[in-house]
Motif scaffolding. Structure first.
Motif, PDB file in Angstrom:
ATOM      1  N   LEU A 152      35.733  38.634  23.671  1.00  0.00           N
ATOM      2  CA  LEU A 152      34.847  39.738  24.052  1.00  0.00           C
ATOM      3  C   LEU A 152      33.796  40.003  22.969  1.00  0.00           C
ATOM      4  N   PHE A 153      34.281  40.146  21.728  1.00  0.00           N
ATOM      5  CA  PHE A 153      33.363  40.408  20.619  1.00  0.00           C
ATOM      6  C   PHE A 153      32.475  39.200  20.328  1.00  0.00           C
ATOM      7  N   ALA A 154      33.056  37.991  20.421  1.00  0.00           N
ATOM      8  CA  ALA A 154      32.266  36.786  20.151  1.00  0.00           C
ATOM      9  C   ALA A 154      31.109  36.705  21.142  1.00  0.00           C
ATOM     10  N   PHE A 155      31.379  37.061  22.408  1.00  0.00           N
ATOM     11  CA  PHE A 155      30.307  37.037  23.408  1.00  0.00           C
ATOM     12  C   PHE A 155      29.212  38.052  23.050  1.00  0.00           C
ATOM     13  N   VAL A 156      29.633  39.264  22.727  1.00  0.00           N
ATOM     14  CA  VAL A 156      28.658  40.318  22.400  1.00  0.00           C
ATOM     15  C   VAL A 156      27.825  39.927  21.171  1.00  0.00           C
ATOM     16  N   LEU A 157      28.499  39.451  20.108  1.00  0.00           N
ATOM     17  CA  LEU A 157      27.818  39.220  18.830  1.00  0.00           C
ATOM     18  C   LEU A 157      27.039  37.909  18.756  1.00  0.00           C
ATOM     19  N   PHE A 158      27.537  36.863  19.478  1.00  0.00           N
ATOM     20  CA  PHE A 158      26.903  35.551  19.347  1.00  0.00           C
ATOM     21  C   PHE A 158      26.079  35.144  20.565  1.00  0.00           C
ATOM     22  N   VAL A 159      26.264  35.819  21.700  1.00  0.00           N
ATOM     23  CA  VAL A 159      25.516  35.441  22.903  1.00  0.00           C
ATOM     24  C   VAL A 159      24.617  36.601  23.363  1.00  0.00           C
ATOM     25  N   ALA A 160      25.235  37.728  23.708  1.00  0.00           N
ATOM     26  CA  ALA A 160      24.465  38.843  24.295  1.00  0.00           C
ATOM     27  C   ALA A 160      23.433  39.405  23.309  1.00  0.00           C
ATOM     28  N   GLU A 161      23.891  39.706  22.095  1.00  0.00           N
ATOM     29  CA  GLU A 161      22.999  40.369  21.130  1.00  0.00           C
ATOM     30  C   GLU A 161      21.808  39.474  20.742  1.00  0.00           C
ATOM     31  N   PRO A 162      22.023  38.225  20.321  1.00  0.00           N
ATOM     32  CA  PRO A 162      20.849  37.443  19.904  1.00  0.00           C
ATOM     33  C   PRO A 162      20.066  36.775  21.030  1.00  0.00           C
ATOM     34  N   PHE A 163      20.725  36.437  22.151  1.00  0.00           N
ATOM     35  CA  PHE A 163      20.047  35.586  23.137  1.00  0.00           C
ATOM     36  C   PHE A 163      19.617  36.281  24.418  1.00  0.00           C
ATOM     37  N   ILE A 164      20.318  37.334  24.809  1.00  0.00           N
ATOM     38  CA  ILE A 164      19.912  37.991  26.049  1.00  0.00           C
ATOM     39  C   ILE A 164      18.842  39.020  25.679  1.00  0.00           C
ATOM     40  N   PRO A 165      17.601  38.838  26.146  1.00  0.00           N
ATOM     41  CA  PRO A 165      16.537  39.769  25.754  1.00  0.00           C
ATOM     42  C   PRO A 165      16.796  41.166  26.309  1.00  0.00           C
ATOM     43  N   HIS A 166      16.537  42.158  25.494  1.00  0.00           N
ATOM     44  CA  HIS A 166      16.824  43.497  25.995  1.00  0.00           C
ATOM     45  C   HIS A 166      15.616  44.443  25.933  1.00  0.00           C
ATOM     46  N   PRO A 167      14.478  44.043  26.529  1.00  0.00           N
ATOM     47  CA  PRO A 167      13.351  44.984  26.560  1.00  0.00           C
ATOM     48  C   PRO A 167      13.688  46.221  27.404  1.00  0.00           C
ATOM     49  N   ARG A 168      14.542  46.011  28.437  1.00  0.00           N
ATOM     50  CA  ARG A 168      14.929  47.131  29.292  1.00  0.00           C
ATOM     51  C   ARG A 168      15.723  48.163  28.493  1.00  0.00           C
ATOM     52  N   PHE A 169      16.611  47.645  27.642  1.00  0.00           N
ATOM     53  CA  PHE A 169      17.409  48.546  26.798  1.00  0.00           C
ATOM     54  C   PHE A 169      16.487  49.350  25.888  1.00  0.00           C
TER      55      PHE A 169
END
Ligand code: HEM
Length: 158
Positions: A98-115
């Motif tokens: 769960l954390f590996a996904f958030v820290l290594f995939v979601a945070e750096p690679f999924i763009p978050h202009p909406r956020f």
């Protein structure tokens, strides 16, 4: 067995830094950000904290994963994943993924202009949700730590 002792010590040390940081963020920093105690620009305050902690968390996640796998291999514990008694072994891997996904995939690679847009327009809603998500991750992590410490000492839950 000195190698296993060292792996266990590093495993626990990294868990301490990582989950301790999550606890601090959840119980102290995020409430302060939400209230605007760290400045009216809540997104900026959040990012200032996040940018500094994220590298500590990433390093800790790598150390925990490597030492955990090493112990599992060295002690031949793979069959534990077939028994519900060792639910805490599954929990460790799930929390790690769960954390590996958030820290290594979601945070750096999924763009978050909406956020960014929502966090500026509706900070109340965004930071309430973010805070809740942190509580869920913290609760899962604490249950896992309790289970792992008690379970590795032989406490049978079922
Ligand atoms: C890929 C992920 C992981 C693997 C393969 C793994 C594997 C292991 C293994 C094999 C042990 C030793 C069990 C024993 O001696 O019976 C252990 C202990 C432990 N692990 Fe993990 N682990 C992982 C992730 C985590 C995570 C994410 C946490 C915390 C949230 C965690 C917390 C602990 C704790 C607290 C102990 C007990 C140490 C002790 O009391 O001696 N582990 N882990």
């Amino acid at each position: 067995m000195n190698d296993v002792i060292l792996a266990r010590a590093l495993h626990v040390l990294a868990v301490l830094i990582w989950i301790g940081g999550v606890a601090m963020a959840t119980t102290v920093l995020l409430p302060a950000v939400r209230r605007g105690d760290l400045g009216e620009d809540r997104l900026r305050a959040f990012q200032a904290i996040e940018h500094r902690f994220v590298w500590q968390a990433r390093t800790a996640v790598i150390v925990v994963g490597l030492t955990g796998l090493y112990m599992t291999w060295r002690l031949g514990l793979w069959n534990r994943f077939q028994a519900i008694t060792f639910w805490w072994m599954h929990a460790m891997v799930c929390v790690w993924l769960l954390f590996a996904f958030v820290l290594f995939v979601a945070e750096p690679f999924i763009p978050h202009p909406r956020f960014h847009r929502k966090a500026t327009e509706r900070p109340d809603i965004v930071f309430t949700r973010l805070h809740r998500a942190h509580w869920v991750l913290l609760a899962l992590s604490l249950i896992t730590i309790l289970g792992a410490v008690a379970g590795s000492q032989g406490w049978s839950f079922f």
